[in-house]
Design an enzyme around this catalytic site. Sequence first.
Site, PDB file in Angstrom:
ATOM      1  CE  LYS A  95      -1.293 -42.605 -13.786  1.00 62.16           C
ATOM      2  NZ  LYS A  95      -2.520 -41.901 -13.360  1.00 62.16           N
ATOM      3  NE  ARG A 127       1.190 -42.544  -7.869  1.00 65.86           N
ATOM      4  CZ  ARG A 127       0.288 -43.282  -8.527  1.00 65.86           C
ATOM      5  NH1 ARG A 127       0.661 -44.160  -9.411  1.00 65.86           N
ATOM      6  NH2 ARG A 127      -0.965 -43.109  -8.272  1.00 65.86           N
ATOM      7  NE  ARG A 154     -10.530 -46.387 -12.080  1.00 66.53           N
ATOM      8  CZ  ARG A 154      -9.324 -45.934 -11.806  1.00 66.53           C
ATOM      9  NH1 ARG A 154      -8.418 -45.854 -12.746  1.00 66.53           N
ATOM     10  NH2 ARG A 154      -9.017 -45.547 -10.589  1.00 66.53           N
ATOM     11  NE  ARG A 184      -7.977 -48.143  -8.412  1.00 62.36           N
ATOM     12  CZ  ARG A 184      -7.006 -47.463  -9.001  1.00 62.36           C
ATOM     13  NH1 ARG A 184      -6.659 -47.771 -10.249  1.00 62.36           N
ATOM     14  NH2 ARG A 184      -6.383 -46.488  -8.388  1.00 62.36           N
ATOM     15  NE  ARG A 192      -6.613 -42.585  -6.484  1.00 64.92           N
ATOM     16  CZ  ARG A 192      -7.540 -43.051  -7.326  1.00 64.92           C
ATOM     17  NH1 ARG A 192      -8.801 -43.164  -6.943  1.00 64.92           N
ATOM     18  NH2 ARG A 192      -7.210 -43.402  -8.535  1.00 64.92           N
TER      19      ARG A 192
HETATM   20  P1  AP5 Z   1      -7.684 -44.889 -16.253  1.00 60.08           P
HETATM   21  O1  AP5 Z   1      -7.006 -45.253 -17.516  1.00 60.08           O
HETATM   22  O2  AP5 Z   1      -8.025 -45.980 -15.305  1.00 60.08           O
HETATM   23  O3  AP5 Z   1      -6.862 -43.735 -15.522  1.00 60.08           O
HETATM   24  P2  AP5 Z   1      -5.477 -43.810 -14.732  1.00 60.08           P
HETATM   25  O4  AP5 Z   1      -4.712 -42.587 -15.077  1.00 60.08           O
HETATM   26  O5  AP5 Z   1      -4.800 -45.125 -14.958  1.00 60.08           O
HETATM   27  O6  AP5 Z   1      -6.028 -43.689 -13.260  1.00 60.08           O
HETATM   28  P3  AP5 Z   1      -5.647 -44.459 -11.915  1.00 60.08           P
HETATM   29  O7  AP5 Z   1      -6.724 -44.124 -10.946  1.00 60.08           O
HETATM   30  O8  AP5 Z   1      -5.382 -45.926 -12.149  1.00 60.08           O
HETATM   31  O9  AP5 Z   1      -4.348 -43.771 -11.526  1.00 60.08           O
HETATM   32  P4  AP5 Z   1      -3.754 -43.671 -10.161  1.00 60.08           P
HETATM   33  O10 AP5 Z   1      -2.448 -43.103 -10.518  1.00 60.08           O
HETATM   34  O11 AP5 Z   1      -4.497 -42.957  -9.117  1.00 60.08           O
HETATM   35  O12 AP5 Z   1      -3.800 -45.189  -9.598  1.00 60.08           O
HETATM   36  P5  AP5 Z   1      -2.719 -46.339  -9.505  1.00 60.08           P
HETATM   37  O13 AP5 Z   1      -3.410 -47.601  -9.733  1.00 60.08           O
HETATM   38  O14 AP5 Z   1      -1.511 -46.017 -10.301  1.00 60.08           O
HETATM   39  O15 AP5 Z   1      -9.028 -44.084 -16.634  1.00 60.08           O
HETATM   40  C1  AP5 Z   1      -9.948 -43.689 -15.647  1.00 60.08           C
HETATM   41  C2  AP5 Z   1     -11.378 -43.855 -16.157  1.00 60.08           C
HETATM   42  O16 AP5 Z   1     -11.599 -42.945 -17.229  1.00 60.08           O
HETATM   43  C3  AP5 Z   1     -11.694 -45.256 -16.721  1.00 60.08           C
HETATM   44  O17 AP5 Z   1     -13.025 -45.558 -16.403  1.00 60.08           O
HETATM   45  C4  AP5 Z   1     -11.541 -45.079 -18.251  1.00 60.08           C
HETATM   46  O18 AP5 Z   1     -12.405 -45.969 -18.969  1.00 60.08           O
HETATM   47  C5  AP5 Z   1     -11.966 -43.624 -18.431  1.00 60.08           C
HETATM   48  N1  AP5 Z   1     -11.247 -42.957 -19.506  1.00 60.08           N
HETATM   49  C6  AP5 Z   1      -9.913 -43.021 -19.768  1.00 60.08           C
HETATM   50  N2  AP5 Z   1      -9.598 -42.234 -20.812  1.00 60.08           N
HETATM   51  C7  AP5 Z   1     -10.762 -41.655 -21.215  1.00 60.08           C
HETATM   52  C8  AP5 Z   1     -11.080 -40.728 -22.250  1.00 60.08           C
HETATM   53  N3  AP5 Z   1     -10.144 -40.252 -23.089  1.00 60.08           N
HETATM   54  N4  AP5 Z   1     -12.360 -40.333 -22.367  1.00 60.08           N
HETATM   55  C9  AP5 Z   1     -13.338 -40.813 -21.525  1.00 60.08           C
HETATM   56  N5  AP5 Z   1     -13.085 -41.695 -20.540  1.00 60.08           N
HETATM   57  C10 AP5 Z   1     -11.801 -42.111 -20.372  1.00 60.08           C
HETATM   58  O19 AP5 Z   1      -2.297 -46.232  -7.982  1.00 60.08           O
HETATM   59  C11 AP5 Z   1      -3.170 -46.599  -6.941  1.00 60.08           C
HETATM   60  C12 AP5 Z   1      -2.449 -46.439  -5.613  1.00 60.08           C
HETATM   61  O20 AP5 Z   1      -1.335 -47.343  -5.538  1.00 60.08           O
HETATM   62  C13 AP5 Z   1      -1.844 -45.067  -5.329  1.00 60.08           C
HETATM   63  O21 AP5 Z   1      -2.805 -44.166  -4.801  1.00 60.08           O
HETATM   64  C14 AP5 Z   1      -0.746 -45.417  -4.335  1.00 60.08           C
HETATM   65  O22 AP5 Z   1      -1.265 -45.659  -3.060  1.00 60.08           O
HETATM   66  C15 AP5 Z   1      -0.226 -46.729  -4.881  1.00 60.08           C
HETATM   67  N6  AP5 Z   1       0.873 -46.553  -5.857  1.00 60.08           N
HETATM   68  C16 AP5 Z   1       0.854 -46.941  -7.171  1.00 60.08           C
HETATM   69  N7  AP5 Z   1       2.021 -46.627  -7.756  1.00 60.08           N
HETATM   70  C17 AP5 Z   1       2.788 -46.043  -6.810  1.00 60.08           C
HETATM   71  C18 AP5 Z   1       4.100 -45.500  -6.810  1.00 60.08           C
HETATM   72  N8  AP5 Z   1       4.864 -45.499  -7.915  1.00 60.08           N
HETATM   73  N9  AP5 Z   1       4.563 -44.954  -5.668  1.00 60.08           N
HETATM   74  C19 AP5 Z   1       3.822 -44.951  -4.538  1.00 60.08           C
HETATM   75  N10 AP5 Z   1       2.559 -45.437  -4.461  1.00 60.08           N
HETATM   76  C20 AP5 Z   1       2.054 -46.003  -5.595  1.00 60.08           C
END
Ligand code: AP5
Length: 215
Positions: free
Chosen positions: A13, A88, A127, A160, A171
């Site tokens: 994402k 979410r 990552r 992270r 997660r």
């Molecule tokens: P990446 O693009 O970073 O993946 P992502 O889907 O963004 O993963 P996240 O871990 O950021 O998602 P998340 O939803 O757990 O975390 P968030 O920050 O939103 O890609 C991952 C890796 O793969 C990278 O190294 C990339 O280079 C590689 N990659 C990508 N595409 C690839 C491909 N096609 N091929 C090969 N490699 C690839 O949330 C964190 C925390 O914040 C949550 O746990 C929660 O506590 C809180 N939070 C955030 N939003 C909310 C909400 N709306 N409500 C409640 N709590 C929330």
Amino acid sequence: MIIAFLGPPGSGKGTQGKRLSEHLKLPHIATGNILRDEVMNASSLGLQSKDIMDKGNLVPDHVASGIISDRINKPDCTEGFILDGFPRTIEQAKSFDTLIGKTNQKIDAVFYIDVSDAILIERLSERRICRRCGWNYHLIYAPSKNGDKCEKCGSEIYQRSDDKIETIKQRLKVYEEQTASLIYFYKQQQKLFNIRGESTIDRVFKEILEKIPGK
Ligand code: AP5
């Protein structure tokens, strides 16, 4: 145009959201990034959220919705924006619809990036992220050309605190229990676009561009 990215942790994402933001010249709004900034600045929101995030759980719905409400009121959002990690839960999705409905706006497309658990774990554990600009790297698939510094801005890249194996598993569990039902929610509204997330970053991006409504 309002676009949202939906998918499990590690599905891409953030990677695709940033690319699409540069391509469409619309702000990329990632609730996770905003929360991590709050943690880093030790604000009261950051102090409340740190433990929840480190355990791999979601912050309360009203907190996430409040963050989005403040952010989309900023002037750079008038032409639209790209959401990453929000909504979410069904509750967040409904309150967001109510919020943007007040100005006759609606979500145009939700890109659901589909990736299997085994690949997600491999992606998240390798990552790395730029501390300043948030650009994403992967030690094997997308390493920085600048070693342990960001190739975009030269700042330090780091791992992270929630990218540890036990937290990653939590997660993924939380995603299945609280977020996956949004797939059906947006499918019913005919806003959902399935994206095959297991091909290369460039191929995934190409598929997204091809599916943008009206393009
Ligand atoms: P990446 O693009 O970073 O993946 P992502 O889907 O963004 O993963 P996240 O871990 O950021 O998602 P998340 O939803 O757990 O975390 P968030 O920050 O939103 O890609 C991952 C890796 O793969 C990278 O190294 C990339 O280079 C590689 N990659 C990508 N595409 C690839 C491909 N096609 N091929 C090969 N490699 C690839 O949330 C964190 C925390 O914040 C949550 O746990 C929660 O506590 C809180 N939070 C955030 N939003 C909310 C909400 N709306 N409500 C409640 N709590 C929330």
